[in-house]
Design a protein around this motif. Structure first.
Motif, PDB file in Angstrom:
ATOM      1  N   LYS A  56      30.982 -63.181 -37.357  1.00 30.87           N
ATOM      2  CA  LYS A  56      29.704 -62.760 -37.934  1.00 30.87           C
ATOM      3  C   LYS A  56      29.666 -61.246 -38.128  1.00 30.87           C
ATOM      4  N   SER A  57      30.044 -60.526 -37.055  1.00 35.64           N
ATOM      5  CA  SER A  57      29.998 -59.064 -37.161  1.00 35.64           C
ATOM      6  C   SER A  57      30.986 -58.575 -38.215  1.00 35.64           C
ATOM      7  N   THR A  58      32.156 -59.156 -38.199  1.00 35.19           N
ATOM      8  CA  THR A  58      33.180 -58.783 -39.170  1.00 35.19           C
ATOM      9  C   THR A  58      32.644 -58.947 -40.590  1.00 35.19           C
TER      10      THR A  58
ATOM     11  N   MET B 222      21.590 -56.034 -39.639  1.00 37.49           N
ATOM     12  CA  MET B 222      21.290 -55.902 -38.211  1.00 37.49           C
ATOM     13  C   MET B 222      22.224 -56.810 -37.435  1.00 37.49           C
ATOM     14  N   ASP B 223      22.995 -56.178 -36.510  1.00 30.81           N
ATOM     15  CA  ASP B 223      23.947 -56.955 -35.721  1.00 30.81           C
ATOM     16  C   ASP B 223      23.388 -57.155 -34.317  1.00 30.81           C
ATOM     17  N   GLU B 224      22.824 -58.330 -34.085  1.00 28.38           N
ATOM     18  CA  GLU B 224      22.208 -58.647 -32.796  1.00 28.38           C
ATOM     19  C   GLU B 224      21.306 -57.515 -32.308  1.00 28.38           C
ATOM     20  N   PRO B 225      20.285 -57.163 -33.076  1.00 23.90           N
ATOM     21  CA  PRO B 225      19.494 -55.974 -32.741  1.00 23.90           C
ATOM     22  C   PRO B 225      18.681 -56.139 -31.468  1.00 23.90           C
TER      23      PRO B 225
END
Ligand SMILES: Nc1ncnc2c1ncn2[C@@H]1O[C@H](COP(=O)(O)OP(=O)(O)OP(=O)(O)O)[C@@H](O)[C@H]1O
Ligand SMILES: [Mg+2]
Lengths: 273, 526
Positions: free
Chosen positions: A64-66, A193-196
Motif C-alpha cells: 500500500k505504501s509503495t 495519507m499513509d496511516e495518518p
C-alpha cells in the motif's frame, strides 16, 4: 471539540480550478514497482476520482505504501526502487522525464504515518512550502496562507497564540494536523495519507477523520489505513491490496457490505491479515 | 514447562540461578566503579603534578633597582633618539650592574665575584625598561625604580626549590671578634646546640671525607659562612654585610645540604639574595610575561606569546581548509552520492586516513608543501595545511555521523512539500546536524591544536623569538614549545613547561567549552 469552527470563514481562493467533475483525477495504468529484484506491485491499474476519499486497505507488506509513494514519486528517493507504468494526472504522465518531481510534489501533498513536523516554529512549518514555491508575495500574504491552512486543518484556535513555539512541542494529534496544514499550504490538488492516525488516540483520530471529511470537498484524497472502521467512515471508494495486487476496488459501501472476492471478505471480517 | 514453575517463590534451582545473575550484576557495577575511580585517580595525579609545578611558575621574583638615568649612559650624544634608547641594552644593564656593585661593594674584589653578582640579572631583562624610557624620554636624567626578573636559579632558591637547605634558629650571640685570619669568632653560650643537632642529622650517611655541608649564618642583611662549630662558638667568614650585625643578635643558620660545587648558585649569591630580600627589594609577582613574552634562552624571560599566536594562526589555516572540505565532503557523501563502488572506495579510504599516524602527515607535508610546492618552512601556513590533512577525515566522519542521526522523516517531510534535494539538505538536514558537525569539527581542531610530531617534521621546532605577524612567518606552536622547553636542561624550565602545558590545556578547555556552548545554543532552540 468542533473542528469545523474555522471553516465558515474560509474562502475558496486556495482551491484551484478543477477538471471536469466526472473525469478521474489520477489514472494509474499497469503500475509495477520493484525493489531491486523483488517486485512489490504487480500490474496495478486503478483510478482516483476528484473530491473523494479513496482508502487503500490490505494486510501488512502488501504494497500500500509503495503504491501510494508512486503517486508523488517519493519512490525516486528510495535507493534501488524502480517504477514502471503510466500514472496520468489530468492527462499528463507524471513519470515522464520532463516532469519535475519537485513541482509534482507541490501538487500532490503527503502526510506520513508518524507526524513529522520540521523542528522549526509552527509558523515556519506551514510557511516553508509556500516560501520555497514563491506562493506568497510579502509577509502579510504569507501570514494569511498560514492562518488559512491552520484553520482548514482545524488547528488555528489551538495554536494561534503560540505560532513561534516549536512544532515539535505540540501533542501527537496536533502535530499530525500541523502536517496536514503543511501539506495544504502549498495548494495541492491531491493529498496522500499513509496511516495518518496509527500513532494517535481515538479522540485525535476522530478529529483527523472529521478533517478528512471536510477536505474531501476540495481535494482528491488517498488514504492508507489498517482500520476497517476508519476506511468505512471516511472513504467513498476502497481498494483492497494483497501481495502487490489490487484484489478488489469499488464503492466503500459495496466492499464492506457485499464484497465480490472471497479474500476481501476474509480480510474485512478479520479471518486473515 | 508446567504453570507451577513460574510463581513468585522460585524453586531452589531457579533461586540459585537468580542469585548468580544478581551477583554478576553486582560484579559488573563494581568493575565499572573501579574503572571510573582509576580514571579519576589518573586525572587527579596529572592535575596535581602539573598544576603544582605550573603554580610555582605562575609567579616569579623581581628585584628593584633605584637608578639614576644618566643621559651619558642611556642616551649618549649621537645615539639619543628613542629608537636608540630602546636598543641600548648595554647602557641600562650597566646601570643595574653598577647599582648591584654599589649595594655589595665586596664583589668588586675579584672577577669571579663580579660575575656572580652580575648573574643576578640577564642583559635582556632590561629591555622592557629601555622601551619604556624610549617612549617617555622626559624621564632621562631623573631617578626611577626599575625592576627586572631575578636570575632563574636564584628565583628557584627563593621558592624553596633547587637547593636543599634547613633553617635553624641559633641562640643569642654575645661576642664577635676578628680572628686575625680574615674571619671572626662568634660566641654565645649554647648558641649552636640546635645547629649541631641539625648537622648531625644532615651528615648521617655521608661518607667520611666527603664534601662537608655548608652552614650560613644570617643576621639582618649580613651573612657569613660558619666553620669550626662547637656548642658555644664558631668561626664566621663574612660573605656580605658587617660583622657587627651579628653581635647581640639571634641569627638564622642555614644548613645547605648540597655542596657548593654541585649547585648552580654559590654561597655568596645566596648571601646577596638574602640581603636583597631583607632590604625589601625582592618581590614575588605574577608572571604575566609567560603570556606577553616570546621564547628566550633565559627561563626568567621566556614566554609563550609567539607560540600562542603561532598556534592560533595554524588553527586558522586548519579551520579554513579542513572545515569546509570536511563538511561539504560529508554532506555530499551522506546526502547526494550514489551508493556504488567508487563512493565505497572513498569511504574506506577516508576512514583509513583518519587512522594514519600523525607523523606520516608531517612527512607528506614536508615533501608536498615544502619540497614540491616550495612553501616556506616553519610557517603556520604549512603547519595548518598539514594539520588540515590530518583533521579533515575526522571532520568527515563526525559530520557523517551527525547527518546520519537526522531522522529520515525530516527528509521525507521536506521532500513531500516539494523541496528540492538541496533545499531539503540545507534547510532541514544540515541545521539539525549542525551541533554534531560543529562538535566533530571542533574536537578535530582540538586534536590538531595538541599535535606535535607532524610539525616537527616541517621545521616548526625552530627557536622563534618574535611573534609571527602572518601565516607565512617563521613560527612555532604551543605543543612544540612545550616539547622544546622540556628538552632544556636547566631546572627552571621544568615548572615553566608545566605552566605552558596548563596554558595549552586552557585553550583545549576553551574549545571544549565552545562545543558545549554551541550544542546548548542550537539544541535550546528546539
Ligand atoms: N525500501 C525498501 N526496500 C526494499 N523493499 C521494500 C522497501 N520498502 C518496502 N519494501 C517491500 O515492499 C513490500 C511492500 O511494502 P510496503 O511498505 O509498501 O507495505 P505496506 O502495505 O505499506 O505495509 P504496512 O501496512 O505494514 O505499512 C514489502 O514486502 C516490503 O518488504
Ligand atoms: Mg505502509
Amino acid at each position: 471539540m468542533d473542528t469545523g469552527q474555522g471553516t465558515a470563514m474560509i474562502d475558496d481562493s486556495l482551491t484551484l480550478p478543477r477538471a471536469a467533475e466526472a473525469a478521474p483525477r489520477i489514472d494509474c495504468r499497469n503500475i509495477k514497482v520493484y525493489y531491486g529484484q523483488a517486485q512489490a506491485i504487480h500490474d496495478v491499474s486503478m483510478t482516483f476520482p476528484d473530491r473523494a476519499v479513496t482508502a487503500l486497505i490490505g494486510p501488512s507488506g502488501c504494497g500500500k505504501s509503495t503504491f501510494l509513494r508512486c503517486l508523488n514519486r517519493m519512490n525516486d528517493t528510495i535507493e534501488n526502487c524502480r517504477v514502471e507504468g503510466e500514472i496520468l494526472m489530468d492527462g499528463e504522465n507524471i513519470n515522464d522525464a520532463d516532469i519535475d518531481p519537485v513541482l509534482l510534489r507541490s501538487r500532490v501533498g503527503m502526510v506520513f504515518q508518524k507526524p513529522n513536523p520540521f523542528p522549526k516554529s509552527i509558523y515556519d512549518n506551514i510557511a516553508y512550502g509556500p516560501r520555497i514555491h514563491g506562493l506568497a508575495n510579502g509577509r502579510e500574504d504569507l501570514d494569511a496562507i498560514v492562518e488559512k491552512s491552520l484553520r482548514r486543518a482545524g488547528l488555528w484556535e489551538e495554536v494561534k497564540d503560540r505560532l513561534t513555539a516549536p512544532g515539535t512541542s505540540l501533542s501527537g494529534g496536533q502535530q499530525q494536523r500541523l502536517c496536514i496544514a503543511r501539506a495544504i499550504a502549498v495548494q495541492p490538488e491531491v493529498i496522500l495519507m499513509d496511516e495518518p492516525c496509527s500513532a494517535l488516540d481515538p479522540i485525535a483520530t476522530a478529529r483527523i477523520e472529521e478533517l478528512i471529511d471536510e477536505l474531501r470537498n476540495r481535494y482528491c484524497i488517498v488514504i492508507v489505513t489498517h482500520s476497517m472502521q476508519q476506511a468505512a467512515r471516511v472513504s467513498q471508494r476502497t481498494a483492497f491490496f494483497h501481495l502487490g495486487h489490487v484484489v478488489e476496488l469499488g464503492d466503500t459501501n459495496q466492499i464492506f457490505t457485499n464484497p465480490r472476492e472471497k479474500r476481501t471478505e476474509d480480510y474485512i471480517t478479520g479471518r486473515f491479515g | 514447562m508446567t504453570d507451577t514453575a513460574r510463581t513468585s517463590t522460585p524453586s531452589a534451582a531457579a533461586a540459585k540461578h537468580l542469585k548468580r545473575r544478581r551477583a554478576a550484576d553486582g560484579r559488573f557495577r563494581y568493575y565499572g566503579l573501579i574503572a571510573i575511580l582509576a580514571a579519576l585517580g589518573a586525572l587527579a595525579v596529572l592535575v596535581l603534578t602539573i598544576g603544582s609545578q605550573a603554580l610555582s611558575a605562575a609567579t616569579y621574583h623581581v628585584v628593584r633597582y633605584d637608578v639614576t638615568l644618566d643621559p651619558a649612559v642611556i642616551a649618549p650624544e649621537g645615539a639619543n633618539r628613542p629608537a636608540d634608547i630602546a636598543r641600548n641594552v648595554d647602557g641600562f644593564y650597566g646601570l643595574v650592574r653598577d647599582n648591584l656593585l654599589e649595594t655589595f661593594p665586596e664583589a668588586e674584589s675579584d672577577r669571579v665575584s663580579r660575575r656572580e653578582l652580575s648573574d643576578f640579572v640577564t642583559r635582556l631583562a632590561v629591555l622592557p625598561t629601555a622601551k619604556m624610557i624610549a617612549n617617555s624620554p622626559e624621564l632621562v636624567g631623573g631617578d626611577i625604580a626599575m625592576t627586572a626578573p631575578l636570575n632563574d636559579d636564584l628565583d628557584l632558591y627563593l621558592k624553596g626549590q633547587g637547593v636543599r637547605e634547613r633553617k635553624i634558629k641559633a641562640g643569642q650571640i654575645t661576642a664577635v671578634a676578628a680572628d686575625g685570619q680574615a674571619g671572626y669568632r662568634v660566641t654565645g653560650a649554647g648558641a649552636f646546640d640546635a645547629l649541631m643537632a641539625g648537622l648531625a642529622v644532615a651528615n648521617v650517611g655521608r661518607a667520611k671525607g666527603a664534601a662537608q655541608v655548608d652552614v650560613l649564618l644570617t643576621a639582618g642583611v649580613s651573612t657569613g659562612r660558619l666553620t669550626d662549630i662547637t656548642s658555644g662558638s664558631a668561626r664566621l667568614e663574612l660573605l656580605t654585610g658587617k660583622a657587627a650585625d651579628f653581635s647581640n643578635s639571634r641569627p638564622a643558620a642555614r644548613i645547605i645540604v648540597s655542596p657548593e660545587a654541585e649547585r648552580t648558585i654559590s654561597d655568596r649569591q645566596i648571601a646577596w639574595v638574602l640581603a636583597l630580600k631583607e632590604m625589601g627589594r625582592v618581590e614575588r609577582v605574577p608572571r604575566w610575561t609567560l603570556l606577553t613574552n616570546s621564547d628566550s634562552t633565559y627561563p626568567e624571560l621566556a614566554g609563550g606569546l609567539a607560540a600562542i599566536v603561532g598556534s592560533l594562526l595554524t588553527m586558522l589555516v586548519t579551520a579554513m581548509v579542513a572545515m569546509p572540505i570536511g563538511i561539504l565532503a560529508a554532506v555530499y557523501l551522506e546526502e547526494f552520492a550514489p551508493r556504488n563502488r567508487v563512493t565505497e572506495f572513498f569511504e574506506v579510504n577516508i576512514n583509513n586516513l583518519a587512522a594514519v599516524p600523525s607523523i606520516v602527515f608531517g612527512l607528506l607535508g614536508a615533501a608536498l608543501y615544502i619540497n614540491f610546492l616550495g612553501m616556506p618552512r616553519s610557517a603556520p601556513l604549512v603547519g595548518g595545511l598539514v594539520l588540515a590533512l590530518m583533521t579533515f577525515p575526522v571532520v568527515i566522519i563526525a559530520s557523517r555521523a551527525a547527518l546520519k542521526a537526522v531522522p529520515p522523516s525530516v527528509r521525507s517531510g521536506a521532500l513531500a512539500v516539494g523541496a528540492s534535494q538541496m533545499q531539503t539538505v540545507f534547510h532541514h538536514v544540515v541545521p539539525l546536524a549542525a551541533p554534531g558537525i560543529l562538535t566533530g569539527a571542533i574536537l578535530g581542531m582540538a586534536r590538531a591544536l595538541g599535535e606535535t610530531a607532524p610539525l616537527l617534521l616541517i621545521g616548526m621546532v625552530a627557536f622563534v623569538g618574535d611573534v609571527p605577524s602572518g601565516p607565512t612567518d617563521e613560527s612555532t606552536v604551543m605543543p612544540v614549545l612545550i616539547f622544546s622547553w622540556s628538552n632544556n636542561a636547566e631546572r627552571a624550565w621544568e615548572p615553566l613547561t608545566s605552566a605552558m602545558i596548563v596554558i595549552l590545556l586552557a585553550f583545549l578547555l576553551l574549545m571544549n567549552g565552545l562545543v558545549v556552548f554551541l550544542r546548548r545554543k542550537y539544541e535550546r532552540r528546539w
